[in-house]
Design a protein around this motif. Structure first.
Motif, PDB file in Angstrom:
ATOM      1  N   ARG A  27      -2.819  36.930   4.617  1.00 56.67           N
ATOM      2  CA  ARG A  27      -3.351  35.712   5.232  1.00 56.67           C
ATOM      3  C   ARG A  27      -2.347  34.736   5.320  1.00 56.67           C
ATOM      4  N   GLY A  28      -1.707  34.354   4.173  1.00 51.96           N
ATOM      5  CA  GLY A  28      -0.648  33.414   4.012  1.00 51.96           C
ATOM      6  C   GLY A  28       0.412  33.366   5.087  1.00 51.96           C
ATOM      7  N   VAL A  29       0.801  34.623   5.239  1.00 52.70           N
ATOM      8  CA  VAL A  29       2.186  34.794   6.103  1.00 52.70           C
ATOM      9  C   VAL A  29       1.424  34.319   7.782  1.00 52.70           C
ATOM     10  N   THR A  30       0.504  35.098   8.030  1.00 56.04           N
ATOM     11  CA  THR A  30       0.186  34.994   9.405  1.00 56.04           C
ATOM     12  C   THR A  30      -0.417  33.464   9.708  1.00 56.04           C
ATOM     13  N   THR A  31      -1.287  32.972   8.847  1.00 54.00           N
ATOM     14  CA  THR A  31      -1.687  31.706   8.945  1.00 54.00           C
ATOM     15  C   THR A  31      -0.491  30.442   9.072  1.00 54.00           C
ATOM     16  N   ALA A  32       0.607  30.931   8.369  1.00 54.40           N
ATOM     17  CA  ALA A  32       1.717  29.987   8.287  1.00 54.40           C
ATOM     18  C   ALA A  32       2.612  30.266   9.590  1.00 54.40           C
ATOM     19  N   VAL A  33       2.586  31.465  10.022  1.00 57.16           N
ATOM     20  CA  VAL A  33       3.275  31.559  11.398  1.00 57.16           C
ATOM     21  C   VAL A  33       2.511  30.939  12.475  1.00 57.16           C
ATOM     22  N   ARG A  34       1.219  31.311  12.426  1.00 56.77           N
ATOM     23  CA  ARG A  34       0.221  30.477  13.472  1.00 56.77           C
ATOM     24  C   ARG A  34       0.811  29.023  13.553  1.00 56.77           C
ATOM     25  N   ALA A  35       0.629  28.431  12.412  1.00 57.43           N
ATOM     26  CA  ALA A  35       1.002  27.249  12.209  1.00 57.43           C
ATOM     27  C   ALA A  35       2.324  26.656  12.942  1.00 57.43           C
ATOM     28  N   GLU A  36       3.129  27.424  12.714  1.00 58.25           N
ATOM     29  CA  GLU A  36       4.682  27.244  13.369  1.00 58.25           C
ATOM     30  C   GLU A  36       4.872  27.263  14.819  1.00 58.25           C
ATOM     31  N   ILE A  37       4.156  28.280  15.145  1.00 58.81           N
ATOM     32  CA  ILE A  37       4.550  28.843  16.605  1.00 58.81           C
ATOM     33  C   ILE A  37       3.383  28.113  17.788  1.00 58.81           C
ATOM     34  N   GLY A  38       2.394  27.382  17.188  1.00 54.21           N
ATOM     35  CA  GLY A  38       1.453  26.801  18.056  1.00 54.21           C
ATOM     36  C   GLY A  38       0.373  27.634  18.450  1.00 54.21           C
ATOM     37  N   SER A  39      -0.295  27.154  19.337  1.00 51.00           N
ATOM     38  CA  SER A  39      -1.716  27.845  19.910  1.00 51.00           C
ATOM     39  C   SER A  39      -1.191  28.865  21.111  1.00 51.00           C
ATOM     40  N   GLU A  40      -0.217  28.755  21.650  1.00 50.35           N
ATOM     41  CA  GLU A  40      -0.005  29.501  22.934  1.00 50.35           C
ATOM     42  C   GLU A  40       0.734  30.639  22.785  1.00 50.35           C
ATOM     43  N   VAL A  41       1.599  30.807  21.644  1.00 52.51           N
ATOM     44  CA  VAL A  41       2.361  32.127  21.429  1.00 52.51           C
ATOM     45  C   VAL A  41       1.480  33.451  20.771  1.00 52.51           C
ATOM     46  N   PRO A  42       1.452  34.323  21.317  1.00 49.00           N
ATOM     47  CA  PRO A  42       0.759  35.770  21.017  1.00 49.00           C
ATOM     48  C   PRO A  42       1.270  35.988  19.490  1.00 49.00           C
ATOM     49  N   LEU A  43       0.449  36.251  18.636  1.00 50.96           N
ATOM     50  CA  LEU A  43       0.880  37.073  17.144  1.00 50.96           C
ATOM     51  C   LEU A  43       0.108  38.267  16.918  1.00 50.96           C
ATOM     52  N   PHE A  44       0.925  39.267  16.792  1.00 52.61           N
ATOM     53  CA  PHE A  44       0.735  40.372  16.391  1.00 52.61           C
ATOM     54  C   PHE A  44       0.572  40.875  15.072  1.00 52.61           C
ATOM     55  N   LEU A  45      -0.106  41.731  14.365  1.00 52.33           N
ATOM     56  CA  LEU A  45       0.148  42.414  12.821  1.00 52.33           C
ATOM     57  C   LEU A  45       0.158  43.696  13.248  1.00 52.33           C
ATOM     58  N   ARG A  46       1.067  44.442  12.629  1.00 50.43           N
ATOM     59  CA  ARG A  46       1.234  45.815  12.491  1.00 50.43           C
ATOM     60  C   ARG A  46       0.801  46.143  11.106  1.00 50.43           C
ATOM     61  N   ILE A  47      -0.202  47.132  11.017  1.00 48.99           N
ATOM     62  CA  ILE A  47      -0.822  47.620   9.809  1.00 48.99           C
ATOM     63  C   ILE A  47      -0.632  49.449  10.016  1.00 48.99           C
ATOM     64  N   SER A  48      -0.730  49.594   8.646  1.00 51.82           N
ATOM     65  CA  SER A  48      -0.935  51.048   8.559  1.00 51.82           C
ATOM     66  C   SER A  48      -2.617  51.537   8.391  1.00 51.82           C
ATOM     67  N   GLY A  49      -3.046  52.324   9.403  1.00 54.69           N
ATOM     68  CA  GLY A  49      -4.588  52.319   9.194  1.00 54.69           C
ATOM     69  C   GLY A  49      -4.967  53.275   8.106  1.00 54.69           C
ATOM     70  N   THR A  50      -3.966  53.867   7.406  1.00 57.27           N
ATOM     71  CA  THR A  50      -4.437  54.725   6.401  1.00 57.27           C
ATOM     72  C   THR A  50      -3.170  55.151   5.764  1.00 57.27           C
ATOM     73  N   GLU A  51      -3.052  55.239   4.403  1.00 58.04           N
ATOM     74  CA  GLU A  51      -1.925  55.840   3.784  1.00 58.04           C
ATOM     75  C   GLU A  51      -1.874  57.203   3.502  1.00 58.04           C
ATOM     76  N   TRP A  52      -2.911  58.014   4.270  1.00 63.62           N
ATOM     77  CA  TRP A  52      -2.979  59.571   3.968  1.00 63.62           C
ATOM     78  C   TRP A  52      -2.831  60.134   2.665  1.00 63.62           C
ATOM     79  N   LEU A  53      -3.761  59.411   1.870  1.00 64.82           N
ATOM     80  CA  LEU A  53      -3.603  59.947   0.328  1.00 64.82           C
ATOM     81  C   LEU A  53      -4.950  60.298   0.069  1.00 64.82           C
ATOM     82  N   GLU A  54      -6.066  60.520   1.008  1.00 66.15           N
ATOM     83  CA  GLU A  54      -7.185  60.846   0.527  1.00 66.15           C
ATOM     84  C   GLU A  54      -7.267  62.253   0.009  1.00 66.15           C
ATOM     85  N   GLY A  55      -7.802  62.406  -1.268  1.00 64.84           N
ATOM     86  CA  GLY A  55      -8.005  63.445  -2.178  1.00 64.84           C
ATOM     87  C   GLY A  55      -6.714  63.692  -2.982  1.00 64.84           C
ATOM     88  N   ASN A  56      -5.766  62.809  -2.798  1.00 62.72           N
ATOM     89  CA  ASN A  56      -4.553  62.770  -3.685  1.00 62.72           C
ATOM     90  C   ASN A  56      -5.076  62.255  -5.058  1.00 62.72           C
TER      91      ASN A  56
END
Length: 432
Positions: free
Chosen positions: A265-294
């Protein structure tokens, strides 16, 4: 009097410091209702993709490593050739590889970085990459990253197939490998030669990391970058904070879901504040860690698809426009069998959750996408046994390794899907 013939003059692409013809390859010619969504434009804030095909970030480990050099972490002519070529071959958006916001944020010492300011070789080189990509009518993005505990290894082709930790003699930083939690238990993988055990970050240092992401996003935009992506996947620093596997802190950055998400939250909101309202902001995530049952997950908890959905629904508050859904990379015992389109279902489930919440956050699908028909169906939806709802699994596709094998993939996909697209003037006769 007879007419006088006046020969036309060649006009160069605007805003480029050298002559090159005006090009815009990969845009559908005379698009209509039957044009596949893959080749329809997509508008994100003040930015329009000419098609839905993105070159995913790919680490090249091809920058200067010597910290005493003015060119440390700087993109080179190799990167201009590598990234610029994709722009000539019809891609809508070219993403620059994971680029460290702090010197100790590199994975290997030869990785690219952007921790210096606008009066630096890092900035000037980035500007040159932006110029070549823009000259071909494509957009340029950059993935800003911090490797955290997965940093400080030697360049892959020096270390061989396995990771080899870098000592100071190999331009490593063994005393400054950082993570949410410290000690041997939190190494990326066991073994004496592969990775350094990390030290934990203080709250003040976390604030410095957040500020570094924001400053470097501003620097990138000043250099001509069109899209900023924050790397929160694959076991790198922000992912390490998100997961209870790697985050055992007992302060405001650990424990609950909300606390573990605080740095993102801190990184993305700080980036958004710096780049303004016109520049697109993406976030890459890992949808899962593939550790189910481990057993590791049973003891400490893990990050799974449900938590990814929960995070995705928060992204409008964070100022994020698109969630780029990858997976894995946070624990060496992950159980994963990569195959064609193997992460697409994760993206699809996250997109459903976002739309069910009445939100418009775009979703990117990535993961060994090779076949044009599969790419078409990902962003257009199908009504068959694989997708009974008919809804798309993503709004864009990100392709990496297939572009290394076939740089001309976009044109070949257009041909296979019977879409007429514009071509680069210099290459057109070879593609017709």
């Amino acid at each position: 009097m007879g007419s006088t013939f006046v020969s036309p003059r060649a006009v160069g692409a605007p805003g480029i410091p050298y002559y090159t013809p005006i090009n815009n390859p990969g845009a559908a010619i005379d698009p209509g209702p039957h044009t596949p969504t893959l080749f329809q434009p997509l508008k994100i804030r003040n930015f329009t993709l000419k098609n839905r095909i993105i070159v995913a970030p790919m680490c090249m480990a091809s920058s200067e490593a010597d910290p005493e050099s003015d060119d440390v972490g700087t993109l080179t002519d190799f990167h201009i050739a590598h990234l610029g070529h994709f722009a000539t071959k019809c891609v809508g958006l070219v993403m620059i590889e994971a680029t460290a916001v702090q010197p100790n944020g590199r994975i290997s010492s030869n990785d690219s970085g952007l921790w210096q300011g606008t009066n630096s070789s890092q900035f000037r080189a980035l500007r040159r990459v932006a110029d070549i990509v823009h000259s071909q009518g494509a957009k340029l993005g950059i993935q800003l990253a911090h490797a955290g505990r997965k940093g400080r290894v030697v360049t892959p082709w020096v270390g061989g197939r396995g990771a080899v930790k870098a000592y100071k003699s190999a331009w490593g930083w063994p005393d400054d490998v950082i993570a949410p939690s410290c000690g041997e238990e939190f190494k990326w993988s066991p073994g004496e030669t592969s990775y350094w055990a990390p030290r934990d970050l203080s709250v003040a240092e976390i604030a410095e990391v957040v500020a570094a992401f924001a400053r470097r996003a501003s620097t990138a935009v000043d250099a001509g970058v069109d899209v900023i992506e924050v790397h929160g996947a694959h076991g790198y620093l922000l992912r390490q904070f998100l997961s209870p596997i790697t985050n055992r802190r007992d302060d405001k950055y650990g424990g609950s879901f909300e606390n573990r998400c605080r740095i993102v939250r801190g990184v993305t909101t700080a980036v958004r504040a710096e780049i303004g309202s016109e520049v697109p902001l993406f976030l890459r995530i890992s949808g899962t860690e593939w550790l189910e049952g481990n057993s590791v997950a049973a003891e400490n908890g893990t990050w799974d698809l449900l938590l990814s959905m929960k995070l995705a629904r928060l992204l409008p508050e964070f100022g994020v426009d698109l969630v780029d859904v990858s997976s894995g990379g946070n624990h060496h015992e992950q159980s994963i069998q990569p195959h064609g389109n193997y992460q697409v279902d994760l993206a699809g489930e996250i997109r459903k959750a976002v739309r069910a919440a009445g939100q418009k956050t775009f979703v990117g699908a990535v993961g060994l996408i090779r076949d044009p028909e599969a790419a078409r169906d990902i962003v257009q939806g199908t009504n068959d046994e694989t997708n009974s709802t008919g809804e798309p699994n993503g709004d864009v596709v990100l392709i990496a390794r297939e572009f290394l094998r076939e740089p001309n993939w976009v044109f070949l996909a257009a041909k296979k899907l019977d879409v007429k697209v514009s071509l680069t003037w210099q290459f057109g006769r070879g593609l017709l």
